[in-house]
Design a protein around this motif. Structure first.
Motif, PDB file in Angstrom:
ATOM      1  N   ARG A  92      -0.431  10.732 -16.511  1.00  0.00           N
ATOM      2  CA  ARG A  92      -0.072   9.380 -16.975  1.00  0.00           C
ATOM      3  C   ARG A  92       1.387   9.068 -16.631  1.00  0.00           C
ATOM      4  O   ARG A  92       1.716   7.958 -16.214  1.00  0.00           O
ATOM      5  N   ALA A  93       2.266  10.052 -16.837  1.00  0.00           N
ATOM      6  CA  ALA A  93       3.686   9.852 -16.547  1.00  0.00           C
ATOM      7  C   ALA A  93       3.890   9.607 -15.057  1.00  0.00           C
ATOM      8  O   ALA A  93       4.647   8.704 -14.663  1.00  0.00           O
ATOM      9  N   PHE A  94       3.206  10.386 -14.234  1.00  0.00           N
ATOM     10  CA  PHE A  94       3.332  10.229 -12.784  1.00  0.00           C
ATOM     11  C   PHE A  94       2.873   8.843 -12.346  1.00  0.00           C
ATOM     12  O   PHE A  94       3.568   8.143 -11.598  1.00  0.00           O
ATOM     13  N   LEU A  95       1.716   8.419 -12.819  1.00  0.00           N
ATOM     14  CA  LEU A  95       1.174   7.120 -12.416  1.00  0.00           C
ATOM     15  C   LEU A  95       2.016   5.962 -12.961  1.00  0.00           C
ATOM     16  O   LEU A  95       2.154   4.923 -12.313  1.00  0.00           O
ATOM     17  N   ASN A 150       0.836  -1.199   0.000  1.00  0.00           N
ATOM     18  CA  ASN A 150       0.000   0.000   0.000  1.00  0.00           C
ATOM     19  C   ASN A 150       0.870   1.248   0.000  1.00  0.00           C
ATOM     20  O   ASN A 150       1.916   1.277   0.659  1.00  0.00           O
ATOM     21  N   ILE A 151       0.441   2.266  -0.720  1.00  0.00           N
ATOM     22  CA  ILE A 151       1.212   3.510  -0.819  1.00  0.00           C
ATOM     23  C   ILE A 151       1.056   4.327   0.460  1.00  0.00           C
ATOM     24  O   ILE A 151      -0.056   4.671   0.865  1.00  0.00           O
ATOM     25  N   LEU A 152       2.185   4.620   1.095  1.00  0.00           N
ATOM     26  CA  LEU A 152       2.178   5.413   2.326  1.00  0.00           C
ATOM     27  C   LEU A 152       2.297   6.904   2.034  1.00  0.00           C
ATOM     28  O   LEU A 152       1.762   7.736   2.762  1.00  0.00           O
ATOM     29  N   GLY A 153       3.011   7.235   0.973  1.00  0.00           N
ATOM     30  CA  GLY A 153       3.216   8.635   0.623  1.00  0.00           C
ATOM     31  C   GLY A 153       4.130   8.728  -0.583  1.00  0.00           C
ATOM     32  O   GLY A 153       4.664   7.730  -1.058  1.00  0.00           O
ATOM     33  N   TYR A 154       4.297   9.942  -1.082  1.00  0.00           N
ATOM     34  CA  TYR A 154       5.210  10.160  -2.208  1.00  0.00           C
ATOM     35  C   TYR A 154       5.730  11.584  -2.161  1.00  0.00           C
ATOM     36  O   TYR A 154       5.165  12.456  -1.485  1.00  0.00           O
ATOM     37  N   ALA A 155       6.811  11.804  -2.868  1.00  0.00           N
ATOM     38  CA  ALA A 155       7.381  13.149  -2.999  1.00  0.00           C
ATOM     39  C   ALA A 155       7.920  13.288  -4.421  1.00  0.00           C
ATOM     40  O   ALA A 155       8.444  12.335  -4.989  1.00  0.00           O
ATOM     41  N   ALA A 165       2.897  20.742 -12.775  1.00  0.00           N
ATOM     42  CA  ALA A 165       3.648  20.841 -11.527  1.00  0.00           C
ATOM     43  C   ALA A 165       2.766  20.574 -10.310  1.00  0.00           C
ATOM     44  O   ALA A 165       3.268  20.396  -9.198  1.00  0.00           O
ATOM     45  N   LYS A 166       1.454  20.512 -10.506  1.00  0.00           N
ATOM     46  CA  LYS A 166       0.533  20.220  -9.402  1.00  0.00           C
ATOM     47  C   LYS A 166       0.651  18.785  -8.913  1.00  0.00           C
ATOM     48  O   LYS A 166       0.031  18.407  -7.922  1.00  0.00           O
ATOM     49  N   ALA A 167       1.441  17.966  -9.608  1.00  0.00           N
ATOM     50  CA  ALA A 167       1.588  16.562  -9.222  1.00  0.00           C
ATOM     51  C   ALA A 167       2.072  16.410  -7.785  1.00  0.00           C
ATOM     52  O   ALA A 167       1.789  15.406  -7.136  1.00  0.00           O
ATOM     53  N   ASP A 168       2.787  17.423  -7.264  1.00  0.00           N
ATOM     54  CA  ASP A 168       3.293  17.307  -5.897  1.00  0.00           C
ATOM     55  C   ASP A 168       2.184  17.303  -4.848  1.00  0.00           C
ATOM     56  O   ASP A 168       2.388  16.830  -3.725  1.00  0.00           O
ATOM     57  N   THR A 169       0.987  17.792  -5.199  1.00  0.00           N
ATOM     58  CA  THR A 169      -0.127  17.799  -4.237  1.00  0.00           C
ATOM     59  C   THR A 169      -1.363  17.051  -4.743  1.00  0.00           C
ATOM     60  O   THR A 169      -2.153  16.557  -3.943  1.00  0.00           O
ATOM     61  N   TRP A 170      -1.544  16.973  -6.050  1.00  0.00           N
ATOM     62  CA  TRP A 170      -2.777  16.436  -6.632  1.00  0.00           C
ATOM     63  C   TRP A 170      -3.091  15.013  -6.175  1.00  0.00           C
ATOM     64  O   TRP A 170      -4.239  14.663  -5.923  1.00  0.00           O
ATOM     65  N   PHE A 171      -2.052  14.187  -6.060  1.00  0.00           N
ATOM     66  CA  PHE A 171      -2.242  12.769  -5.743  1.00  0.00           C
ATOM     67  C   PHE A 171      -2.055  12.465  -4.255  1.00  0.00           C
ATOM     68  O   PHE A 171      -2.071  11.309  -3.852  1.00  0.00           O
ATOM     69  N   GLN A 172      -1.873  13.508  -3.441  1.00  0.00           N
ATOM     70  CA  GLN A 172      -1.703  13.323  -2.000  1.00  0.00           C
ATOM     71  C   GLN A 172      -3.043  13.026  -1.327  1.00  0.00           C
ATOM     72  O   GLN A 172      -4.105  13.168  -1.933  1.00  0.00           O
ATOM     73  N   LYS A 173      -2.981  12.639  -0.058  1.00  0.00           N
ATOM     74  CA  LYS A 173      -4.188  12.352   0.721  1.00  0.00           C
ATOM     75  C   LYS A 173      -5.113  13.570   0.708  1.00  0.00           C
ATOM     76  O   LYS A 173      -4.698  14.684   1.004  1.00  0.00           O
ATOM     77  N   GLY A 174      -6.342  13.351   0.324  1.00  0.00           N
ATOM     78  CA  GLY A 174      -7.318  14.444   0.253  1.00  0.00           C
ATOM     79  C   GLY A 174      -7.317  15.177  -1.065  1.00  0.00           C
ATOM     80  O   GLY A 174      -8.202  15.987  -1.333  1.00  0.00           O
ATOM     81  N   ILE A 229      -3.947   8.908  -4.195  1.00  0.00           N
ATOM     82  CA  ILE A 229      -3.512   7.514  -4.356  1.00  0.00           C
ATOM     83  C   ILE A 229      -3.008   6.918  -3.042  1.00  0.00           C
ATOM     84  O   ILE A 229      -2.636   5.740  -3.002  1.00  0.00           O
ATOM     85  N   ILE A 230      -2.991   7.709  -1.975  1.00  0.00           N
ATOM     86  CA  ILE A 230      -2.462   7.238  -0.698  1.00  0.00           C
ATOM     87  C   ILE A 230      -3.356   6.122  -0.150  1.00  0.00           C
ATOM     88  O   ILE A 230      -4.576   6.241  -0.109  1.00  0.00           O
ATOM     89  N   GLY A 231      -2.728   5.037   0.254  1.00  0.00           N
ATOM     90  CA  GLY A 231      -3.456   3.883   0.763  1.00  0.00           C
ATOM     91  C   GLY A 231      -3.821   2.879  -0.317  1.00  0.00           C
ATOM     92  O   GLY A 231      -4.239   1.764  -0.024  1.00  0.00           O
ATOM     93  N   LYS A 232      -3.651   3.274  -1.579  1.00  0.00           N
ATOM     94  CA  LYS A 232      -3.967   2.355  -2.676  1.00  0.00           C
ATOM     95  C   LYS A 232      -2.779   1.428  -2.950  1.00  0.00           C
ATOM     96  O   LYS A 232      -1.653   1.708  -2.551  1.00  0.00           O
ATOM     97  N   ASN A 233      -3.080   0.339  -3.627  1.00  0.00           N
ATOM     98  CA  ASN A 233      -2.085  -0.684  -3.885  1.00  0.00           C
ATOM     99  C   ASN A 233      -2.021  -0.954  -5.388  1.00  0.00           C
ATOM    100  O   ASN A 233      -3.032  -1.328  -5.987  1.00  0.00           O
ATOM    101  N   PRO A 234      -0.855  -0.762  -6.019  1.00  0.00           N
ATOM    102  CA  PRO A 234      -0.752  -0.972  -7.469  1.00  0.00           C
ATOM    103  C   PRO A 234      -1.141  -2.375  -7.928  1.00  0.00           C
ATOM    104  O   PRO A 234      -1.506  -2.565  -9.084  1.00  0.00           O
ATOM    105  N   LYS A 235      -1.077  -3.349  -7.027  1.00  0.00           N
ATOM    106  CA  LYS A 235      -1.460  -4.712  -7.389  1.00  0.00           C
ATOM    107  C   LYS A 235      -2.973  -4.880  -7.405  1.00  0.00           C
ATOM    108  O   LYS A 235      -3.531  -5.605  -8.226  1.00  0.00           O
ATOM    109  N   LYS A 236      -3.646  -4.153  -6.498  1.00  0.00           N
ATOM    110  CA  LYS A 236      -5.094  -4.313  -6.348  1.00  0.00           C
ATOM    111  C   LYS A 236      -5.886  -3.212  -7.041  1.00  0.00           C
ATOM    112  O   LYS A 236      -7.026  -3.424  -7.443  1.00  0.00           O
TER     113      LYS A 236
END
Length: 200
Positions: free
Chosen positions: A170-173, A108-113, A125-134, A139-146
């Motif tokens: 797409r590049a970020f994910l 499970n994803i705990l966080g990213y930077a 450049a919004k990628a630094d906050t867009w995919f954070q919790k809230g 994507i926080i808490g999600k699992n690339p396998k599931k």
């Protein structure tokens, strides 16, 4: 005039070489400090020890182009395994996009930077906050396998893309998914290099 210009060029080249030599070590120390802080942040905070660091180089095309991933296996102060923080890079809209993603033992994803980006300010450049919790593309808490960690546009996946920045999203994910696969050993044609134990 030629002698003066040549002398000036040689002198300036020498000065630049000396300055570069003086500043190289402090710059490297600062990078290592930022990386250590990033690992601590993406793994949820607290005292984090890097037990092992593996570098994977993967051939991505016939021209010999490589992608490099660094897997930082982590443990707490008592030696309990926590998962891994993985450095992953891909090509975004404006150039290289490098991120650090933290995974727990279950994947499970705990966080990213975002470590490096040349994306458009106010858009990609919004990628630094867009995919954070809230965030809108959380994507926080999600699992690339599931979970299908791809943009919802075109029915590809389940993550909302950054507004007007689908290519960056797409590049970020892709970088997130590749980070997971590097950690779990699922990348094809992987070439482990520079594997070593290192306490941080």
């Amino acid at each position: 005039m030629v002698v003066v210009l040549l002398s000036t060029a040689v002198l300036m080249g020498g000065i630049l070489a000396v300055v570069n030599r003086i500043t190289a070590a402090p710059i490297e120390q600062q990078k290592q400090k930022q990386l250590a802080e990033g690992i601590q942040a993406v793994m949820g905070g607290g005292q984090i020890n890097v037990e092992k660091r593996d570098t994977l180089r993967v051939d991505v095309d016939k021209d010999g182009k490589e992608e490099t991933y660094v897997v930082h296996s982590t443990a707490d102060k008592d030696g309990k395994q926590l998962g891994a923080a993985v450095e992953s890079a891909t090509q975004g809209f404006g150039g290289p996009l490098k991120i650090l993603v933290g995974f727990n033992n279950d994947g499970n994803i705990l966080g990213y930077a975002v470590l490096e980006t040349t994306e458009t300010p106010g858009l990609g450049a919004k990628a630094d906050t867009w995919f954070q919790k809230g965030g809108k593309g959380d994507i926080i808490g999600k699992n690339p396998k599931k979970n299908k960690l791809a943009v919802t546009k075109g029915g590809e996946g389940e993550v909302d893309a950054i507004t007007a920045s689908t290519i960056t999203s797409r590049a970020f994910l892709k970088a997130v998914n590749n980070a997971y696969h590097a950690w779990t050993g699922q990348l094809t044609d992987r070439q482990p290099v520079d594997a070593k134990m290192k306490k941080q």
